[in-house]
Design a protein around this motif. Structure first.
Motif, PDB file in Angstrom:
ATOM      1  N   GLY A  37     -16.593  -0.429 -13.142  1.00 22.05           N
ATOM      2  CA  GLY A  37     -17.472  -1.146 -12.226  1.00 22.05           C
ATOM      3  C   GLY A  37     -18.807  -1.299 -12.932  1.00 22.05           C
ATOM      4  O   GLY A  37     -19.356  -0.316 -13.441  1.00 22.05           O
ATOM      5  N   SER A 193     -17.694  10.180  -3.004  1.00 20.02           N
ATOM      6  CA  SER A 193     -16.407   9.497  -3.183  1.00 20.02           C
ATOM      7  C   SER A 193     -16.482   8.489  -4.329  1.00 20.02           C
ATOM      8  O   SER A 193     -15.487   8.215  -4.982  1.00 20.02           O
ATOM      9  N   ASN A 196     -22.338   9.972  -8.224  1.00 22.84           N
ATOM     10  CA  ASN A 196     -22.770  11.296  -8.686  1.00 22.84           C
ATOM     11  C   ASN A 196     -23.925  11.779  -7.828  1.00 22.84           C
ATOM     12  O   ASN A 196     -24.632  10.991  -7.214  1.00 22.84           O
ATOM     13  N   GLY A 217     -20.912   9.799 -15.020  1.00 19.25           N
ATOM     14  CA  GLY A 217     -21.492   8.527 -14.589  1.00 19.25           C
ATOM     15  C   GLY A 217     -22.527   7.944 -15.548  1.00 19.25           C
ATOM     16  O   GLY A 217     -23.346   8.658 -16.124  1.00 19.25           O
ATOM     17  N   ILE A 218     -22.469   6.643 -15.695  1.00 21.54           N
ATOM     18  CA  ILE A 218     -23.409   5.945 -16.575  1.00 21.54           C
ATOM     19  C   ILE A 218     -24.762   5.798 -15.877  1.00 21.54           C
ATOM     20  O   ILE A 218     -25.809   5.893 -16.511  1.00 21.54           O
ATOM     21  N   ARG A 220     -25.819   8.015 -13.710  1.00 23.00           N
ATOM     22  CA  ARG A 220     -26.280   9.411 -13.792  1.00 23.00           C
ATOM     23  C   ARG A 220     -27.019   9.644 -15.110  1.00 23.00           C
ATOM     24  O   ARG A 220     -28.154  10.134 -15.124  1.00 23.00           O
ATOM     25  N   THR A 253     -26.084   8.572  -7.230  1.00 19.02           N
ATOM     26  CA  THR A 253     -26.203   7.475  -8.202  1.00 19.02           C
ATOM     27  C   THR A 253     -24.828   6.897  -8.483  1.00 19.02           C
ATOM     28  O   THR A 253     -23.831   7.605  -8.425  1.00 19.02           O
ATOM     29  N   GLY A 254     -24.796   5.624  -8.776  1.00 17.51           N
ATOM     30  CA  GLY A 254     -23.555   4.964  -9.173  1.00 17.51           C
ATOM     31  C   GLY A 254     -23.841   3.503  -9.425  1.00 17.51           C
ATOM     32  O   GLY A 254     -24.862   2.987  -8.976  1.00 17.51           O
ATOM     33  N   ALA A 256     -22.277   0.902  -8.177  1.00 19.55           N
ATOM     34  CA  ALA A 256     -22.304   0.216  -6.890  1.00 19.55           C
ATOM     35  C   ALA A 256     -23.449   0.763  -6.035  1.00 19.55           C
ATOM     36  O   ALA A 256     -24.232   0.013  -5.455  1.00 19.55           O
TER      37      ALA A 256
HETATM   38  N1  PPE Z   1     -18.149   9.145  -9.404  1.00 19.58           N
HETATM   39  C1  PPE Z   1     -17.108   8.385  -9.008  1.00 19.58           C
HETATM   40  C2  PPE Z   1     -15.902   9.044  -8.447  1.00 19.58           C
HETATM   41  C3  PPE Z   1     -17.202   6.999  -9.144  1.00 19.58           C
HETATM   42  O1  PPE Z   1     -16.172   6.245  -8.770  1.00 19.58           O
HETATM   43  C4  PPE Z   1     -18.377   6.425  -9.669  1.00 19.58           C
HETATM   44  C5  PPE Z   1     -18.499   4.946  -9.803  1.00 19.58           C
HETATM   45  C6  PPE Z   1     -19.436   7.267 -10.074  1.00 19.58           C
HETATM   46  C7  PPE Z   1     -19.274   8.637  -9.935  1.00 19.58           C
HETATM   47  C8  PPE Z   1     -20.679   6.741 -10.714  1.00 19.58           C
HETATM   48  O2  PPE Z   1     -20.414   6.312 -12.030  1.00 19.58           O
HETATM   49  P1  PPE Z   1     -21.249   5.147 -12.726  1.00 19.58           P
HETATM   50  O3  PPE Z   1     -20.893   3.892 -12.010  1.00 19.58           O
HETATM   51  O4  PPE Z   1     -20.794   5.168 -14.130  1.00 19.58           O
HETATM   52  O5  PPE Z   1     -22.690   5.487 -12.581  1.00 19.58           O
HETATM   53  N2  PPE Z   1     -17.854   4.219  -8.788  1.00 19.58           N
HETATM   54  C9  PPE Z   1     -17.569   2.811  -8.986  1.00 19.58           C
HETATM   55  C10 PPE Z   1     -16.561   2.301  -7.979  1.00 19.58           C
HETATM   56  C11 PPE Z   1     -17.041   2.124  -6.601  1.00 19.58           C
HETATM   57  C12 PPE Z   1     -16.008   1.458  -5.735  1.00 19.58           C
HETATM   58  O6  PPE Z   1     -16.131   1.581  -4.499  1.00 19.58           O
HETATM   59  O7  PPE Z   1     -15.111   0.797  -6.236  1.00 19.58           O
HETATM   60  C13 PPE Z   1     -18.854   1.986  -9.043  1.00 19.58           C
HETATM   61  O8  PPE Z   1     -19.888   2.439  -8.616  1.00 19.58           O
HETATM   62  O9  PPE Z   1     -18.774   0.870  -9.545  1.00 19.58           O
END
Ligand code: PPE
Length: 304
Positions: A37, A193, A196, A217-218, A220, A253-254, A256
């Motif tokens: 994502g 869910s 982070n 997480g990126i 994060r 953080t994430g 999305a």
């Molecule tokens: N933990 C999980 C379980 C997770 O899915 C995400 C991203 C993160 C942490 C954050 O990671 P990052 O995006 O690299 O900072 N979740 C993706 C999917 C969401 C969805 O509903 O689909 C996202 O944020 O794109």
């Protein structure tokens, strides 16, 4: 979700309504896929994709982790991502690459199934609501535990492992909360869910380590770096449920979710009940970084 005009499927741009898969696709039955994502933002110099290379590198790592042969290189996928934003006339949006086992094998050895790659993009507003970003969200500790590294690969974004997140999210919504926070099998805090977690106590920013079973997480990593650059102390630390209740500030953080403040956990107010100063600063810095306003972090952006 918003519709899109075109979706990239293994080298071809396919109209939204024609972007279909067979019902006997292996990934549909066993969750044998991996995804990413990614967000693209409007900046004064045009649309830019945030940390695109890191996301595509993680997609490759996820494939390797689950033994899925991915034939498209990181550079190729970077070009496809730029293209999918352009052909859909998006100034900003969410990019979703997915690699999945399609037709050719039903059964638990997917090796004979065709590996397919698709990249889609569409408009996607706030993940946890505009009000959530402004005022903070209400979170519950899930009765479900985060998938454990003895059964899955938590640092990989495998499609099948997201049933764990779905259970936690469904439970949180059904019981009147905005989002779930999962403990790991040891009872320590892992993550949301799809986000982070960060915790602030006495001016120090703490976040669970990758060994707690989180996705690395990126967002994060970006927020950690941005806060450190401001002279804020940031540490990885094992955190308990009690630490959550006694936190001065909490945020998620994430990609999305971006930076979303948490104002309540299990019906207990966090800090003053409003997003605190470090959370606000993290939101500001992140928003400036993704929109190209921090020259030191321009390297995080791929212009379309
Ligand atoms: N933990 C999980 C379980 C997770 O899915 C995400 C991203 C993160 C942490 C954050 O990671 P990052 O995006 O690299 O900072 N979740 C993706 C999917 C969401 C969805 O509903 O689909 C996202 O944020 O794109």
């Amino acid at each position: 979700m918003d519709s899109a005009k075109l979706i990239w499927m293994d080298g071809e741009l396919v109209a939204f309504d024609d972007a279909k898969v067979h019902v006997l696709s292996n990934a549909l039955h066993y969750g044998t896929g991996v995804f990413e994502g990614i967000r693209a933002y409007e900046t004064p110099d045009g649309t830019a994709i945030f940390r695109l290379r890191e996301h595509m590198e993680r997609l490759h790592r996820s494939c390797r982790a689950y033994g899925i042969p991915l034939e498209h290189t990181v550079d190729e996928l970077i070009e496809v991502s730029r293209q999918i934003i352009t052909v859909n006339d998006l100034e900003s949006g969410y990019i979703r690459p997915l690699v999945y086992y399609e037709l050719g094998a039903i059964g638990l050895n997917p090796a004979a199934a065709r590996v397919r790659t698709m990249v889609a993009a569409w408009r996607w507003g706030t993940y946890l609501g505009d009000e959530g970003v402004a005022k903070g969200i209400r979170v519950r500790v899930s009765s479900w535990r985060r998938i454990h590294q003895s059964s899955f690969i938590p640092v990989a974004k495998g499609t099948g492992q997201y049933l764990n997140s779905v259970l936690a999210k469904q439970e949180a919504l059904a019981t009147g909360y905005d989002e779930a926070l999962l403990l790991n099998m040891e009872g320590n805090v892992s993550e949301g869910s799809g986000e982070n977690l960060f915790l602030i106590r006495d001016g120090v920013v703490l976040t669970p380590p990758v060994s707690s079973g989180i996705l690395d997480g990126i967002t994060r990593a970006s927020v950690m770096e941005l806060l450190v650059s401001e002279g804020v102390e940031v540490r990885e630390a094992g955190l308990t449920r009690g630490d959550l209740y006694n936190a001065d500030e909490l945020f998620f953080t994430g990609t999305a979710a971006e930076v979303t403040p948490i104002r309540e956990v299990d019906d207990r107010s966090i800090g003053s009940g409003e997003p605190g100063p470090i959370t606000r600063r993290a939101q500001e810095l992140f928003s400036q970084a993704v929109t190209g306003k921090l020259s030191e972090y321009r390297g995080w952006l791929t212009f379309v």
